[in-house]
Scaffold this active site. Structure first.
Site, mmCIF file in Angstrom:
data_model
loop_
_atom_site.group_PDB
_atom_site.id
_atom_site.type_symbol
_atom_site.label_atom_id
_atom_site.label_comp_id
_atom_site.label_asym_id
_atom_site.label_seq_id
_atom_site.Cartn_x
_atom_site.Cartn_y
_atom_site.Cartn_z
ATOM 1 N N SER A 1 0.834 -1.191 0.000
ATOM 2 C CA SER A 1 0.000 0.000 0.000
ATOM 3 C C SER A 1 0.881 1.259 0.000
ATOM 4 C CB SER A 1 -0.975 -0.039 1.175
ATOM 5 O OG SER A 1 -2.007 0.905 1.019
ATOM 6 N N GLU B 1 -9.375 -5.462 -4.113
ATOM 7 C CA GLU B 1 -8.660 -4.470 -3.320
ATOM 8 C C GLU B 1 -9.571 -3.597 -2.471
ATOM 9 O OE1 GLU B 1 -5.653 -3.697 -2.552
ATOM 10 O OE2 GLU B 1 -4.334 -4.715 -3.950
ATOM 11 N N HIS C 1 -7.718 -5.832 0.445
ATOM 12 C CA HIS C 1 -6.478 -5.088 0.640
ATOM 13 C C HIS C 1 -5.716 -5.625 1.855
ATOM 14 C CE1 HIS C 1 -4.001 -1.558 -0.098
ATOM 15 N NE2 HIS C 1 -4.102 -1.181 1.165
#
Length: 470
Positions: A184, A300, A382
């Site tokens: 990320s 995601e 995610h």
């Protein structure tokens, strides 16, 4: 018992023997960013006499809990002395081991290298020296202040990489084989550093897990600072803001700028024309000598927030994303009821990650792509790939994305992921076909890993057609 004392450039440190891996925690790589160093680029750490005991992680950078009910990783009494790193080595006394430097994610305002999900012992046992790094987040790391260099969080990362170049050989590592990995915000950081002149020679390879969208232009960064300073009752200057304790900044750092509500996070790298010149897929063009693994999780958006109401039409989501007319219809026709989730996942991470890989391959770089499709209780959302990299089946974070206990397939798939990451760090080859612009071969990580041609073709073509920014 082996001798776990190592001599670094600043002084000697003693680690902990973990039966095959030796861990050194809380080593300072820069001076505490306090007093006259507050909101300044990192300064060298002071040397010390004697042997520094490195059995505990250093303090986290100032931050609030990411959500209600989550225990804080930083408290006001922790202060600002946060610029430390941690080393796990399987070869103390050896030489030439590949090095993996990990940068955490967290919306640019959360994270700490001391979080349990980033324990490097299991990954290090794969034959690599693992270094995890604290860097400043939120306003401390990314707030714009007139007259002060922007992107202090990224500059902290560079200072840590300079420490690695000077010192990692003493831990058995090869300073010429440094892979910077992150997820990320950490993934975007790794890619930005790969193409930054200030980090030239510090990065040999990059593993970018879920590169997100989101930089701040100069005007936007100034508006955020004005809102924070107004909410805190101080002028938007170094003198005014540096006089505030970190908890006072945290209390107002999410104040919305004038003109409307703020973004998901008000902070991120600022396009300063120096360290950051554009989104990750632009500076990576200058990094073709840096090998790159780039990938995303298949769903995601899961983990970022609740999905829109099921009755939300794709047209409304496409309009919010500023996609051109026809994008929603194309998504609906190709993906049916999955259109909204796919559109949001593409906008937040999948398209930025894909563009980064394509730009690198187009520039002549050695590029590998993956799609992490393994689904846990929260889907293939995610961050679901992070426990597989660290072999973490038991932390609070792992329980949230894997379930508790983790399913039987976790351990063998984690071992395969770690072996690929370690092989890439060692040789520049993770064990699956390279990504090119003809076949777009991509590793699909699942219980039965496989390789596929252009698995994101539908989304890629829609964005190539309807994204006005291209």
């Amino acid at each position: 018992m082996i001798d776990t004392v190592v001599t670094t450039a600043a002084g000697r440190v003693r680690g902990q023997d973990l039966s095959g891996v030796v861990a050194f925690k809380g080593i300072p790589f820069a001076a505490p960013p306090e007093g006259p160093l507050r909101f300044r680029p990192p300064a060298p750490a002071a040397a010390w006499d004697g042997v520094r005991e490195c059995a505990a992680f250093g303090a986290a950078p100032p931050q609030l809990p990411p959500r209600p009910g989550v225990p804080p990783v930083w408290r006001p009494q922790d202060g600002l002395d946060c610029l430390t790193l941690n080393v796990w080595t399987p070869g103390l006394g050896a030489a030439g081991l590949p090095v993996v430097v990990w940068l955490y994610g967290g919306l640019w305002k959360h994270g700490s290298s001391g979080m349990p999900q980033y324990d490097g012992a299991t990954l290090a046992a794969s034959g690599v020296v693992v270094v995890t790094v604290n860097y400043r987040v939120g306003f401390e790391g990314f707030g714009h202040i007139p007259g002060v260099p922007d992107n202090r969080g990224l500059r902290d990362q560079i200072a840590a990489l300079e420490w690695v170049r000077r010192n990692v050989a003493a831990f058995g590592g090869d300073p010429g084989r440094v892979t910077v990995a992150g997820q990320s915000a950490g993934a975007a950081s790794a890619v930005l550093l790969a193409g930054a002149p200030a980090a030239a020679g510090l990065v040999r390879r990059v593993i970018a897990q879920s590169v997100p969208a989101g930089l701040r232009g100069a005007a936007e960064a100034e508006a955020v600072t004005a809102a924070v300073a107004e909410a805190a009752g101080v002028p938007p200057t170094w003198e005014g803001l540096a006089a505030l304790p970190p908890e006072a900044i945290l209390a107002v750092q999410d104040a919305p700028p004038a003109g409307g509500a703020g973004p998901m996070t008000a902070f991120g790298p600022v396009v300063d024309g120096d360290l950051v010149t554009g989104p990750p897929w632009r500076p990576v063009l200058a990094a073709r000598e840096v090998d790159l693994i780039c990938g995303f999780t298949h769903e995601e958006y899961l983990g970022h927030g609740p999905l829109p109401d099921p009755s939300t039409p794709p047209e409304a989501v496409a309009a919010a994303l500023r996609l051109g007319d026809g994008a929603a219809a194309a998504y609906r026709e190709a993906l049916g009821g999955e259109a909204v989730l796919a559109m949001l996942s593409d906008a937040l991470v999948r398209m930025p990650s894909l563009r980064t890989a394509e730009a690198h391959a187009r520039a002549g770089g050695r590029t590998w792509m993956y799609d992490f499709a393994w689904r846990g209780p929260a889907g293939a959302g995610h961050g679901v790939d992070v426990p597989f990299v660290f072999g973490d089946g038991g932390s609070r974070f792992a329980a949230r994305v894997l379930g508790s206990p983790p399913p039987a397939g976790f351990a063998p798939l984690s071992a395969r992921v770690r072996a690929s990451w370690a092989a890439f760090a060692a040789t520049g080859d993770p064990g699956w076909p390279r990504y090119d612009l003809d076949r777009r071969r991509t590793r699909i990580w699942d219980d039965d890993p496989r390789d596929a041609d252009d698995p994101l073709a539908v989304s890629r073509r829609i964005w190539e057609t309807y994204d006005p920014s291209l």
